[in-house]
Structures are given as C-alpha cells and as structure tokens.
Write an enzyme that holds these catalytic residues in place. Structure first.
Site, PDB file in Angstrom:
ATOM      1  N   PRO A 165     -53.465 -58.029  67.479  1.00  0.00           N
ATOM      2  CG  PRO A 165     -55.401 -58.276  66.181  1.00  0.00           C
ATOM      3  CD  PRO A 165     -54.023 -57.646  66.165  1.00  0.00           C
ATOM      4  CD1 TRP A 166     -56.431 -62.109  71.747  1.00  0.00           C
ATOM      5  CD2 TRP A 166     -57.546 -63.465  70.357  1.00  0.00           C
ATOM      6  NE1 TRP A 166     -57.769 -62.052  72.079  1.00  0.00           N
ATOM      7  CE2 TRP A 166     -58.481 -62.881  71.238  1.00  0.00           C
ATOM      8  CE3 TRP A 166     -58.020 -64.353  69.387  1.00  0.00           C
ATOM      9  CZ2 TRP A 166     -59.848 -63.142  71.192  1.00  0.00           C
ATOM     10  CZ3 TRP A 166     -59.386 -64.623  69.326  1.00  0.00           C
ATOM     11  CH2 TRP A 166     -60.284 -64.023  70.228  1.00  0.00           C
ATOM     12  CE  LYS A 210     -48.213 -56.126  73.648  1.00  0.00           C
ATOM     13  NZ  LYS A 210     -48.988 -57.277  74.248  1.00  0.00           N
ATOM     14  N   PRO A 211     -46.873 -58.336  69.791  1.00  0.00           N
ATOM     15  CG  PRO A 211     -45.973 -60.480  69.766  1.00  0.00           C
ATOM     16  CD  PRO A 211     -45.575 -59.030  69.817  1.00  0.00           C
ATOM     17  CB  ALA A 212     -52.247 -60.794  71.261  1.00  0.00           C
ATOM     18  CD  GLU A 213     -51.772 -60.268  76.527  1.00  0.00           C
ATOM     19  OE1 GLU A 213     -52.619 -59.868  77.341  1.00  0.00           O
ATOM     20  OE2 GLU A 213     -51.287 -59.543  75.635  1.00  0.00           O
ATOM     21  CB  SER A 218     -61.014 -54.295  72.722  1.00  0.00           C
ATOM     22  OG  SER A 218     -60.212 -53.731  73.747  1.00  0.00           O
ATOM     23  CB  THR A 263     -57.230 -52.123  74.137  1.00  0.00           C
ATOM     24  OG1 THR A 263     -57.564 -53.268  74.919  1.00  0.00           O
ATOM     25  CG2 THR A 263     -55.712 -52.012  74.039  1.00  0.00           C
ATOM     26  CD  GLU A 275     -59.390 -52.938  62.541  1.00  0.00           C
ATOM     27  OE1 GLU A 275     -60.456 -52.875  63.193  1.00  0.00           O
ATOM     28  OE2 GLU A 275     -58.848 -54.005  62.230  1.00  0.00           O
ATOM     29  CB  CYS A 312     -63.055 -56.398  64.337  1.00  0.00           C
ATOM     30  SG  CYS A 312     -61.729 -56.244  63.130  1.00  0.00           S
ATOM     31  CD  GLU A 317     -65.787 -56.775  68.382  1.00  0.00           C
ATOM     32  OE1 GLU A 317     -65.456 -56.949  67.203  1.00  0.00           O
ATOM     33  OE2 GLU A 317     -65.124 -56.091  69.182  1.00  0.00           O
TER      34      GLU A 317
END
Length: 333
Positions: free
Chosen positions: A4-5, A29-32, A82, A85, A104, A138, A235
């Site tokens: 995630p970012w 694969k990192p968050a964009e 999320s 996702t 997670e 989170c 959330e």
C-alpha cells in the site's frame, strides 16, 4: 507482494523479508502513488541478490496487479490493502490456478477505556494511535470507547492535546506533530464522512482542512455517534476518531466487536487482570494494553480476523505464509 501507499518501504520489507528467507523469489508491486522507495530498494538489493530473485513491477492495480494475480506461474499473492481490493484478489486467485492468498486488509480499531484509566495517559495515547501518519494506518485507534465515569475527563483532555498539535509540512521542523494526507482525493474522502454525519453527531474539534498548499486535515474528534453510523462502521483512513460512551465492560466489548473488521484494538486500565480479561474477548488479531499502535514489534505476528483478512506479517508466523508443508514417507525394509 502487493503493497500500500501509507508505509511503502516498510510494507515492502515486511513482504520480502520472510519470502526470501523461506527460499522464494518475489515480485513486488508497489502502490501507484508511492513506487519510488520500492524501486530504489530493489535497485540496491541487486548488489547482493542473484538476478531475478527480487523484482519490481509498477503500475495501476488494473492492469498490473490484476495480471500478477491471474498469472499461472505465481503461487502466492500477499496483499496489504483495502477489504474491497482483498476480495477482488481472492476471487481472481481462485479463478486462475487457486493460488494461495495472504490478506492484511482494513481495520476499525477500538480503544477501550475502562473506568479506572488515567484520562491524561489516554489522551496522549489517542494522539499517537489516532493521528500517527495522519491517521492513515489500518491499526489506527479510530473508535474511542470510554466508560461514562471518565468520559468527560477523557474527552476534555483529548481535545486539549489535539488542539495543541502542530499540523504542517514535516519538513518545517521537528516540532511538527502531523503532516498531510496523501492526496486531494483522500482529503475529500475524510471530509466526506463529516458531511454525511447524522444530525445528532457533534464535531468536538477539527473537522476542516487547513492551509492553501497540500492536503491537510485538522485532527478531528466526533462524538454523539450511533453504533450503526457510517463513520463508526467504515474505515476513514485519516485524522478522525469517534468517541462513544459505555456503562459496563460487557457493553464495551459488544461495541468494540460490533464491526466487520478485526485487525487491532487496545484496552486502558490500571488493573492488568481486568484488561487481559477484556483482551481475551476482543476479536482482533492484535490487542495492546495501556498502549496503542506502538510497540509494533517485529518478533510479534501482525494480522487480523473477520474482514481484516487472514495470515500474518512479521515474526516466525510470517514464514508459514511463504512455505509449503510436504509429507514424505520412505519404507526402508
């Protein structure tokens, strides 16, 4: 590993550490929104790892993430992200080659404040638990459940602490307590929860953006909310907490468990036995006593229940996510 970012470098390490230690190769694969730290990390790692052992692919969730989820050569997807996702990834993994999935996901962490807790201690814990990383965590203590006996004292102490926080660009100095949220979209999401509040709800402090550059939201506290309110159940992922009163330990547990998430929680009490009794009944993968968010120890497992997902990051338990158990029987005679 799909990260995630909100903690881009740390989440990458949480994925690659146990995966490589267990003998796998891995693609990250990192968050964009936040690819640069992961790209640099993998670049530096090439000096120490054989070619191809650790790779990185950047891009949007669709098509880049989706392609990884559906690729037949990939045996496991580990996501921090999320709930929505996570459900898409679990469904995609099942439809491709029934690959394993470690999820997670989101959280809606309660901080349960019993009637013997120290309001000043609780207020400082809310400052950290609810507003660290601008609440973009989170495990953030987004729901403060307080016994009626100490409710007014906890609320007043919390407001005093939060209104003294300096909200600014962290580059301005060490005295900055909280920075911005990641984007205009995220700021609008946070403020949207406030715009949709029930008429009975009260914004005790905060509730607005600040500054003319960047995406800053004042530390916000909302009281007089019902258990089924959107702001209690969903959330927010921003610097916003709700405060709810309760009359008994049993009611506190019912309120705390009354959400679809089960990632983290905390209990505040000067009676450790009483706090541990509450901890046993809380349906959350991590429960802190007289702390929230810290310590998040590397040797302890991190992962949730219910719609917060399944599987563990960190500790020896995380190694189990990246291994397969095989039974071999040999007849020697």
């Amino acid at each position: 590993g799909i990260t995630p970012w909100n903690y881009p470098l740390m989440m990458a390490v949480w994925k690659l550490g146990p995966a490589l230690a267990a003998g796998n190769v891995q693609i990250l694969k990192p968050a964009e929104q936040t690819p640069l730290t992961t790209l640099r990390l993998v670049e530096l790692a090439q000096e120490f790892l054989p070619p191809g052992v650790l790779q990185v692919i950047t891009g949007d969730g669709v098509p880049a993430g989706e392609a990884l989820v559906r690729h037949p050569e990939i045996r496991l997807i580990s996501l921090t992200g999320s709930v929505e996702t996570g459900k898409l990834i679990a469904a995609g993994a099942a439809q491709s080659n029934l690959k394993r999935v470690h999820l997670e996901l989101g959280g809606k962490a309660p901080m349960v404040v019993l009637d013997d807790a120290d309001p000043a201690v609780v207020a400082e814990a809310i400052k950290i638990g609810g507003y660290w990383n601008s609440g973009q965590d989170c495990t953030a203590s987004s729901r403060i459940l307080v016994h009626k006996k100490v409710y007014d004292d906890v609320l007043s102490e919390t407001v005093k602490v939060l209104e003294a926080m300096k909200v600014a660009d962290p580059a301005e100095g060490e005295d900055v307590d909280m920075g911005p949220v990641i984007s205009e979209e995220q700021r609008n999401r946070v403020l949207g929860f406030l715009e949709r509040l029930d008429a009975k709800a009260t914004v005790v402090t905060g509730g607005e953006s600040v500054g003319d550059r960047g995406f800053f939201v004042k530390p916000t506290v909302v009281a007089d909310v019902e258990q089924d309110a959107e702001i209690v159940q969903e959330e927010v992922f921003g610097p916003l907490v709700t405060v709810q009163p309760f009359s008994s330990d049993e009611e506190a547990i019912e309120l705390a468990n009354g959400v679809r998430y089960g990632l983290a929680a905390s209990v505040f009490s000067q009676d450790v036995g009483r706090a541990l009794a509450a901890a046993r009944k809380l349906e959350f993968g991590t429960v802190w006593v007289n702390e929230h968010l810290f310590p998040l120890a590397s040797e302890m497992p991190h992962g949730g229940f219910k719609e917060s997902g399944y599987g563990k990051d960190m500790s020896l338990y995380s190694m189990e996510e990246y291994t397969r158990v095989k039974h071999v029987a040999v007849k020697l005679a």
